[in-house]
Scaffold this active site. Structure first.
Site, PDB file in Angstrom:
ATOM      1  N   LYS A 232       0.818  -1.213   0.000  1.00 47.20           N
ATOM      2  CA  LYS A 232       0.000   0.000   0.000  1.00 47.20           C
ATOM      3  C   LYS A 232       0.848   1.258   0.000  1.00 47.20           C
ATOM      4  CE  LYS A 232      -0.737  -0.071   5.017  1.00 47.20           C
ATOM      5  NZ  LYS A 232       0.083   1.109   5.311  1.00 47.20           N
ATOM      6  N   THR A 233       1.947   1.265   0.765  1.00 50.91           N
ATOM      7  CA  THR A 233       2.822   2.439   0.771  1.00 50.91           C
ATOM      8  C   THR A 233       3.428   2.647  -0.609  1.00 50.91           C
ATOM      9  OG1 THR A 233       3.348   2.040   3.098  1.00 50.91           O
ATOM     10  CG2 THR A 233       4.803   3.532   1.894  1.00 50.91           C
TER      11      THR A 233
ATOM     12  N   GLN B  20      -7.654  -5.184   9.389  1.00 49.86           N
ATOM     13  CA  GLN B  20      -6.625  -4.720  10.324  1.00 49.86           C
ATOM     14  C   GLN B  20      -7.123  -3.553  11.177  1.00 49.86           C
ATOM     15  OE1 GLN B  20      -2.391  -4.848   8.829  1.00 49.86           O
ATOM     16  NE2 GLN B  20      -3.417  -5.013   6.847  1.00 49.86           N
TER      17      GLN B  20
ATOM     18  N   ARG C 235       2.331 -10.267  10.236  1.00 47.11           N
ATOM     19  CA  ARG C 235       3.611  -9.562  10.399  1.00 47.11           C
ATOM     20  C   ARG C 235       4.782 -10.472  10.029  1.00 47.11           C
ATOM     21  NH1 ARG C 235       1.677  -5.445   9.437  1.00 47.11           N
ATOM     22  NH2 ARG C 235      -0.148  -6.758   9.121  1.00 47.11           N
TER      23      ARG C 235
ATOM     24  N   ASP D 118      -3.757   7.050   4.277  1.00 48.09           N
ATOM     25  CA  ASP D 118      -3.246   5.717   4.596  1.00 48.09           C
ATOM     26  C   ASP D 118      -3.935   5.202   5.861  1.00 48.09           C
ATOM     27  OD1 ASP D 118      -1.683   3.447   4.534  1.00 48.09           O
ATOM     28  OD2 ASP D 118       0.029   4.383   5.514  1.00 48.09           O
ATOM     29  N   GLU D 119      -4.080   3.893   5.983  1.00 46.33           N
ATOM     30  CA  GLU D 119      -4.695   3.264   7.173  1.00 46.33           C
ATOM     31  C   GLU D 119      -6.078   3.850   7.447  1.00 46.33           C
ATOM     32  OE1 GLU D 119      -3.342   0.746   8.187  1.00 46.33           O
ATOM     33  OE2 GLU D 119      -1.160   0.869   8.212  1.00 46.33           O
TER      34      GLU D 119
END
Length: 731
Positions: A33-34, A249, A604, A218-219
């Protein structure tokens, strides 16, 4: 020019090339995503000639914002003027520049959580509310949630079912009044006041809305009601808003995050382009299969399935240990074992816990093994007393109206200015409706204070006035150095008999180093105000330094957004994950958030994932026997390692090996086994036995195989024991 088609997969490319209108990107864990956001910024600037200053990208942590900035600058091969920051940093910048529009003094200070709690404690004291019985933190949490949800005072008054603490609304109102007198804003204010600014419907608000032509978030699943409203106002002029997030998430409802913001985005923004990023670039397929299987048990989610081209790898390893001591030793042994292979460094390992109190045993075992580690989420550097003291001096000299900081420093180090004197000055300030420092400057008017105390107050105000004037022109590292020396703070630590004060000297020296680094990186604006803004916005994940080689211990909440080659999820048991509070609440939404926590932990891991649980766990000076987490059973219904009888472990091991290849199960005990001198046949109900810890008791029950026994001890009652390890002696 970069060939985007070569750099991005099909879904990523679609997300980058869809420029105008609202865009909703469901970005699964590790799906890049980044990368998408940074390449999108690159595409806007390079291929569409959008001015960088017209682009705004917001996220939640300094770490994420800094990483985004670095990637954009690397892609463009130069610094850019597009604004990439956290929500709070954006609000802070907006309010500093346009403070006059809201009748706010531009030199306002920001109260962090500790400052906020201290001010609320003062309010409770003034209102005669017992702050031992009714914690300031309870009021603090309620006030923050009201702000996050944008509940006005009027709304709260009309919905008194929201109120649960004594004089709650009055405390809130008094808190706001004192904060205004102190020329301070809390974190929530940075968003709320920014919304007020954009709702003015004047030339300034229109100018701000027109400036940000393209907005990226973002997020997005972590936004609260206030942040969502801020974004709606900012994007109202151009409607070019791209939000990236993953509902799977969403783990921050306890701090106001609303997962439905991402699920309802299409309703609020008609004609939204929806794109799903499902290819994972982090984990192996076996790890993703586990995460997919578990998260699909959540009913409230957008449908997506993660996959990867990393088809090979170690299946997730589930381990049942005898107890929590064995669990900690097992983790340490595995770290040592993998380090010996030469493939991994200490920084490649992470231990995830549900709550901070779980870290102790792992810290002890790591220290004993001489393995370096850091606990993310423990007391941060900027939360240590000595650092908070010096920061309070800084906050006060840039804003003399700040009574919270003044009360902290006025007798730190000791100046023989007692609480009674401070209370009299505070009373004078309240009567005359002036700041605490203004009252100090008028100390001669307070007749209730004796002459010697007045002289000490005058000496303090003279010292502070000197720093207040110097802070306007001198760099921050000079100010900090002189504060530590001229106030006598360093001398007090050096002359102290407390052994801990030597390390406190090291800490304040490190603060000076931090200020020097700040000045070196901010030559154009090395002011005390700018430095305070930097450290106030510090978050726990900022402590992670990729150059430092240590094992990382953290909660699942802190782990969000991070990745490690080897992950240990420990205590994967009922009442821990999911947490007992969620279970007791019988709220399905709470259980679903716990499941998302589990999903975050799993995703993770890059190479190897361990999930551990115990047959028994020590708590409150006794053992209890936990059940394996329902989340493991959702993935592996055949997993039957719930036995409370240690002797059955071998049989359980055989069952698992027959039914699945994805689970490895061992009985693992690090402590020396204690054999009982009592055989099964020697015991019978009614016999008296002696236990090393509990003393003499009477046998009241024995299971059919004689492997479990209940003994009644006069001092503590009936205890269930394993015969083989109880070390009982018949009397």
């Amino acid at each position: 020019m970069i060939d985007l088609a070569k750099e991005l997969n099909k879904s990523q490319l679609e997300a980058v090339m869809t420029v105008n209108g609202p865009v909703l990107i469901f970005a699964g864990a590790g799906s890049g995503k980044t990368r998408v956001i940074t390449y999108r910024i690159y595409n806007l600037i390079k291929n569409h000639n959008i001015y960088p200053s017209s682009i705004l990208a917001v996220t939640f942590t300094n770490k994420a914002a800094n990483e985004m900035k670095e990637r954009v600058e690397e892609l463009l091969e130069h610094n850019t003027n597009c604004q990439i920051s956290t929500f709070h940093s954006f609000g802070l910048r907006l309010l500093r520049y346009y403070s006059k529009e809201l009748n706010i003094s531009s030199d306002f200070v920001i109260y962090d959580e500790a400052d906020q709690e201290q001010l609320i404690k003062k309010v409770l004291k003034n209102m005669n509310i017992d702050h031992q019985k009714y914690k300031p933190s309870s009021y603090q949490n309620k006030i923050n949630r009201y702000k996050d949800n944008m509940y006005s005072m009027e709304y709260i008054k009309n919905n008194d079912d929201l109120l649960s603490l004594p004089l709650e609304l009055e405390v809130y109102e008094e808190y706001e009044r004192l904060k205004k007198i102190n020329n301070a804003l809390d974190f929530a204010d940075l968003i709320i006041k920014s919304i007020e600014l954009l709702k003015l419907n004047n030339e300034t608000s229109l100018k701000i809305k027109k400036r940000y032509e393209y907005i990226m978030v973002d997020e997005f699943q972590d936004t609260n009601a206030a942040q969502y409203e801020l974004l709606k106002l900012l994007s109202s002029e151009h409607n070019n808003i791209c939000v990236v997030g993953d509902d799977d998430q969403s783990i921050y409802s306890w701090r106001g995050a609303i997962m439905m913001n991402i699920l309802n985005f299409e309703k609020d923004y008609p004609n939204t382009k929806v794109i799903k990023l499902e290819q994972n670039y982090r984990s192996t397929q076996k790890i993703l299969e586990l995460s997919n299987t578990i998260i699909k048990n959540n009913r409230l989610r957008a449908d997506k399935t993660l996959y990867t081209e990393r088809k090979f790898g170690v299946p997730p390893i589930i381990k049942m240990l005898v107890d929590d001591y064995a669990e900690a030793q097992y983790v340490v042994d595995k770290i040592k074992e993998l380090i010996k292979t030469g493939k991994y460094k200490y920084k490649d390992f992470a231990i995830f816990v549900r709550t901070n109190n779980q870290t102790r045993l792992f810290e002890e075992k790591l220290r004993y093994a001489n393995i370096p580690y850091i606990v993310i989420g423990a007391v941060s550097f900027y939360s240590r007393k000595e650092i908070k003291d010096v920061i309070a001096y800084l906050k006060f000299i840039v804003n003399p109206s700040d009574s919270v900081s003044l009360e902290r420093i006025i007798n730190t180090p000791k100046r023989n200015i007692g609480d009674t004197t401070i209370e009299k000055i505070s009373m004078f300030a309240n009567i005359n409706k002036i700041s605490l420092f203004d009252a100090c400057l008028r100390i001669d008017e307070i007749k209730e204070i004796n002459s010697s105390a007045r002289e000490r107050i005058k000496a303090f105000t003279n010292l502070m006035n000197g720093f207040i004037n110097r802070a306007k022109t001198e760099s921050v590292e000079t100010i900090i150095t002189d504060i530590i020396d001229d106030t006598g703070y360093r001398k007090a630590l050096e002359e102290s008999d407390d052994i801990k004060d030597s390390s406190r000297i090291d800490n304040i020296n490190e603060l000076i180093n931090s200020a020097c680094e700040f000045v070196a990186k901010n030559e154009e604006n090395p002011t005390t105000v700018a430095f305070l803004e930097k450290i106030t916005m510090f978050s726990e994940t900022d402590k992670i330094d990729a150059s430092k080689n240590y094992v990382n211990i953290m909660t699942y909440h802190c782990a969000k957004g991070l990745e490690f080659f080897v992950v240990f999820m420990v205590g994967v048991e009922e009442h821990i994950l999911p947490h007992i509070i969620s279970i007791v609440s019988e709220d399905e939404a709470a259980i679903e958030e716990e499941r998302r926590l589990c999903y975050v932990g799993i995703t993770r891991a890059k190479d190897i994932l361990y999930l551990t649980h115990t047959a028994r766990r020590y708590k409150y000076n006794d053992y209890y026997y936990p059940k394996v987490s329902r989340f493991i059973l959702e993935a592996f219904p055949e997993y039957t390692a719930d036995s409370r009888d240690f002797s059955e472990c071998n049989e359980t091991d055989k069952i698992l090996n027959k039914k699945t290849k994805n689970i490895e199960f061992v009985k693992y005990d690090t402590r020396k086994k204690i054999s009982s001198d009592v055989s099964n046949g020697d015991l019978s109900v009614g016999k008296k036995v002696r236990h090393n810890k509990y003393g003499v008791g009477k046998v009241v029950w024995i299971d059919d195989r004689g492997e479990k026994i209940k003994v009644s001890f006069p001092s503590i009652g009936v205890k269930l024991l394993a015969t083989k390890v109880a070390n009982l002696k018949i009397i």
